[in-house]
Enzyme design. Structure first.
Site, PDB file in Angstrom:
ATOM      1  N   ASP A 112      21.695 -15.606 -16.060  1.00  0.00           N
ATOM      2  CA  ASP A 112      22.593 -15.345 -15.841  1.00  0.00           C
ATOM      3  C   ASP A 112      23.084 -14.696 -14.429  1.00  0.00           C
ATOM      4  O   ASP A 112      22.158 -14.029 -14.084  1.00  0.00           O
ATOM      5  CB  ASP A 112      23.795 -14.701 -17.398  1.00  0.00           C
ATOM      6  CG  ASP A 112      25.145 -14.581 -16.745  1.00  0.00           C
ATOM      7  OD1 ASP A 112      25.436 -15.617 -16.132  1.00  0.00           O
ATOM      8  OD2 ASP A 112      25.513 -13.693 -17.242  1.00  0.00           O
ATOM      9  N   ASP A 135      24.505 -12.021 -20.323  1.00  0.00           N
ATOM     10  CA  ASP A 135      24.523 -10.871 -20.436  1.00  0.00           C
ATOM     11  C   ASP A 135      26.350 -11.167 -21.745  1.00  0.00           C
ATOM     12  O   ASP A 135      27.309 -10.775 -21.947  1.00  0.00           O
ATOM     13  CB  ASP A 135      25.488  -9.281 -20.065  1.00  0.00           C
ATOM     14  CG  ASP A 135      26.604 -10.022 -19.392  1.00  0.00           C
ATOM     15  OD1 ASP A 135      26.378 -11.367 -18.368  1.00  0.00           O
ATOM     16  OD2 ASP A 135      27.105  -8.692 -18.285  1.00  0.00           O
TER      17      ASP A 135
END
Lengths: 54, 737
Positions: B452, B632
């Site tokens: 990510d 996250d």
């Protein structure tokens, strides 16, 4: 061979004492903070007199 | 009594020694009474490491009036403070003055006592088995050395008197688990273990009664001891990971400021109800879904969407739990709280994905599945063979028992836990926490790594791109304006101009959600959003803020998200190891492309929705790739749960950390690349260990089948193979520290 009658109980007793000491230590949470206990011995804070019980 | 026996980790059972049961029971009652007393404060001390730290922290705390006692636990890096009426916020500044960082921990989230108890229970059984093993061994040495007739029988009887209660007590975890798996009509590793224990004890008793040559009391006790050590290592690895994970959760003490008719008060987030009105201070995380009633500000949605640009917030805008309020205080009317909030609604998605992954069978399970039937078959056929050949039931039973004892998976039981302990210990020192037992093995199979962007490869903290772009005479003004706001861009600007002395400004005012304005040498100066300063908004690819000075054209200040330390190194190492690296982000295309170029990542996609992320991971898995997902945010949660293995940084949202197998405890990303290497090594060691223990069996089983096995050979084979396996596992922890 009569010595066996003495030595075997003695050896069992000694081993048993070790076991009891280990179980006592376990009950008293002596294994909660092994790292901290190892470091606390280096502190001079309670060298003169023992830490007062609270 | 019913309530007591229902306590976790304490199944109702028949006690071999009533006192052994009664004593811990009494202690448990006492502990419960303690727990009912007023709450102790628990603070985490991430930097404590030496004797000096202990005494500094304890002295600083005890010097404060109202603190009754303070005790540092260095192993867990926590201090427990008994201070009735005091708050953690009273004590943290005290420690800061003494030079120690402290964070408040939620004591309710740290209910690790059940795991503690199970660990102490195992340790006690190891102690008993170890004691019995030593004594039985001493007696056995006499028998092996050639004790005859009455002496041998006497020694056998004494051994039996020690071994039988020991096996009954220390072997209970194996018997219980074997019984459970038998009830489920399965053959686990514990069924042959229990069978070997029972058969060895029974045969030894009957042999002793007939004054036979061979008794396997020593083997039975040794088996218990080694297997318990394996079990304990396994338990400890899990307990450490669990308590560290619990600490991460406990770090976020979930509270909200509730505005009622009379006063504002702080309440736990769990107590919020729809319709409540709450205040969210600047810099605070929105605790529940709601609609803004009052106040203007900017909202950081990065954790939910991956979008790095803050969104303007004004009354009427709906906010979701997990977003961060940046500039001004907001008053919010709660629309959904706790389980109904959008944060929790994602859990269903995560659970569905986790079920898909739950089908992974660990190496140990696969070994047990092949091993148990083979061992039973071998013992049974040796029994049948010898019975048919010699017609001697006693001899046949003896040989079958010897086969079971020799093949007993001592080394096999240690093979996996010993490696897992040393590997996870090594990873933990590097800053990676393993939450799941099979995570290491899954990690070793990974060939594709999906990252990510916001918050994972970057820190989600902006950085001023080019301080030199600001004319020298305006730098002091910019610095002074930036100092007047806590907005992330302002702080980044202040940091970027740290060398410049701030200019003196008058009438400094912050307009929440817009910017800062002041007067400088009679001129109006402002720092803020483009639309507020009437600057035509261009589609700048980067984060930007504007500096306007009366009489001059406004100046654009560009910011870029700060790269997480170790990110470049980590990606470079992964690429060098021939792994496919993919970047999936919910952010706009321009910053994602820039980051991909900087890191040398070829494959990237921007503007990806949470569902698309999960689908992308699923598509890769269907194509036969083993995907490691590193993310996250809430938008990564489903993908984290879907992937073959997953890692999230400690700064991640709770939901993301729960969904992932491993948590990075530090800021640095390098451990991710190292973890892949260590995981491969660990899996190789596990396979080696299996090979070693099978190797020993290949040598020892024919001896047992031929009826040549003596208790001495059984004892030697068992201890040597267990020790070799443990040493082989320790090699992993020792090297390249």
């Amino acid at each position: 061979m009569e010595i066996l009658a003495i030595l075997i109980p003695v050896s069992l007793g000694l081993g048993g004492a070790g076991l009891v000491a280990f179980l006592w230590a376990l009950r008293n949470r002596q294994f909660e903070d092994p790292k901290g206990d190892g470091q606390r011995i280096l502190s001079e804070q309670w060298d003169d007199k023992p830490r007062p019980k609270d | 009594m019913a309530e007591l026996t229902a306590a976790p980790g304490f199944q109702p059972r028949l006690g071999a020694c009533p006192a052994c049961d009664a004593a811990p029971l009494a202690q448990r009652l006492a502990e419960r009474a303690e727990a009912a007393l007023p709450q102790n404060l628990i603070l985490s001390l991430p930097d404590a490491h030496c004797a000096l730290c202990i005494s500094q922290v304890e002295t600083a705390l005890l010097a404060h009036p109202g603190v009754r006692s303070a005790r540092v636990n260095l192993t867990l890096r926590r201090v427990t403070v008994d201070a009735p009426g005091l708050q953690a916020s009273d004590l943290i500044p005290l420690l800061a003055r003494a030079g120690h960082v402290a964070h408040e921990l939620d004591p309710d989230a740290l209910s690790s006592t059940a795991a503690d108890r199970a660990g102490r229970d195992l340790l006690m059984r190891i102690g008993v088995a170890g004691f019995a093993m030593m004594n039985v061994m001493i007696l056995s040495v006499a028998v092996w050395s050639g004790a005859e007739a009455a002496t041998r029988d006497l020694f056998h009887w004494i051994s039996g008197a020690i071994a039988l209660p020991t096996v009954a007590f220390a072997g209970r975890p194996f018997f219980a688990s074997a019984w459970t798996s038998l009830k489920a009509r399965q053959l686990g590793m514990d069924v042959p273990i229990s069978l070997a224990l029972i058969l060895a004890s029974a045969i030894s008793v009957s042999e002793t009664a007939q004054s036979g040559h061979h008794a396997y009391f020593d083997a039975a006790v040794m088996l218990c001891f080694f297997l318990l050590v394996g079990r304990y290592l396994d338990h400890r690895t899990r307990a450490i990971a669990k308590s560290a994970a619990a600490e991460l959760t406990a770090l976020e003490v979930p509270r909200a400021t509730l505005i009622s008719d009379v006063v504002e008060r702080t309440v736990p987030v769990a107590d919020l109800r729809p319709g409540d009105v709450i205040r969210v201070r600047p810099g605070g995380r929105v605790p529940a879904d709601g609609i803004i009633v009052d106040g203007t500000s900017e909202i950081d949605r990065a954790l939910l969407t991956g979008e790095t640009l803050p969104v303007a917030a004004a009354p009427g805008l709906a906010l979701s739990a997990g977003e961060v309020n940046l500039t001004g205080p907001l008053v919010l009317r709660v629309t959904a709280a706790g389980r109904d909030s959008s944060l929790s609604r994602l859990t269903a998605l995560v659970e569905a994905a986790e079920n898909a992954r739950g089908r992974y069978t660990s190496l140990a399970d696969r070994a047990a599945r092949a091993y148990s039937p083979a061992v039973h078959l071998l013992a049974l056929s040796s029994f049948a063979g010898w019975l048919w050949a010699s017609g001697d039931l006693r001899l046949a039973l003896n040989i079958a028992a010897a086969v079971l004892i020799i093949t007993c998976p001592c080394a096999l039981g240690l093979a996996v836990p010993a490696v897992a302990t040393s590997a996870s210990g090594r990873l933990f020192r590097r800053g990676l926490l393993i939450k799941d037992g099979t995570a290491l093995e899954r990690l070793a199979e990974v060939d594709t790594v999906v990252f990510d962007k916001t918050g994972t490869l970057t820190l989600g903290q902006p950085r001023l791109l080019d301080p030199a772009a600001i004319p020298a005479e305006l730098r002091g003004v910019a610095r002074a304006l930036a100092d007047g706001s806590s907005h992330p861009l302002s702080r980044a600007l202040a940091e970027g101009l740290a060398d410049t002395a701030p200019a003196t400004l008058q009438d400094l005012r912050e307009q929440p959600g817009r910017g800062v304005t002041a007067r400088w040498l009679g001129l109006r100066v402002s720092l803020g959003r483009a639309d507020w300063l009437d600057v035509p908004r261009d589609d700048a690819p980067t984060l930007s803020s504007w500096l306007a000075v009366e009489g001059r054209p406004a100046l654009r200040l560009d910011f870029a998200d700060r790269l997480r330390p170790g990110a470049e190194d980590c990606v470079a190492r992964l690429l060098a190891d021939d792994r496919r690296v993919i970047l999936l982000s919910g952010d706009r295309a321009a910053p994602v492309a820039a980051l991909a170029r900087q890191l040398g990542v070829q494959e990237w996609r921007a503007g990806v929705s949470p569902v698309e992320k999960a689908d992308a991971v699923a598509a890769l898995s269907d194509a036969g790739h083993k995907v490691l997902m590193v993310g996250d945010g809430l938008n990564d949660t489903a993908a984290l749960a879907r992937a073959h293995a997953s890692i999230s940084p400690a700064s991640a949202l709770d939901a993301a950390r729960v969904a992932s197998d491993m948590v990075l405890t530090g800021q640095d990303l390098t451990p991710v690349a190292e973890a892949l290497v260590i995981a491969r090594q660990a899996t190789r060691r596990i396979r080696q260990n299996f090979a070693i223990s099978i190797g020993y069996n290949v040598v020892a089983v024919p001896i047992a089948l031929l009826g040549l096995a003596t208790p001495l050979i059984a004892a030697l084979a068992m201890s040597i193979s267990s020790i070799t396996v443990t040493l082989n596992a320790l090699r992993l922890g020792g090297r390249a520290r």
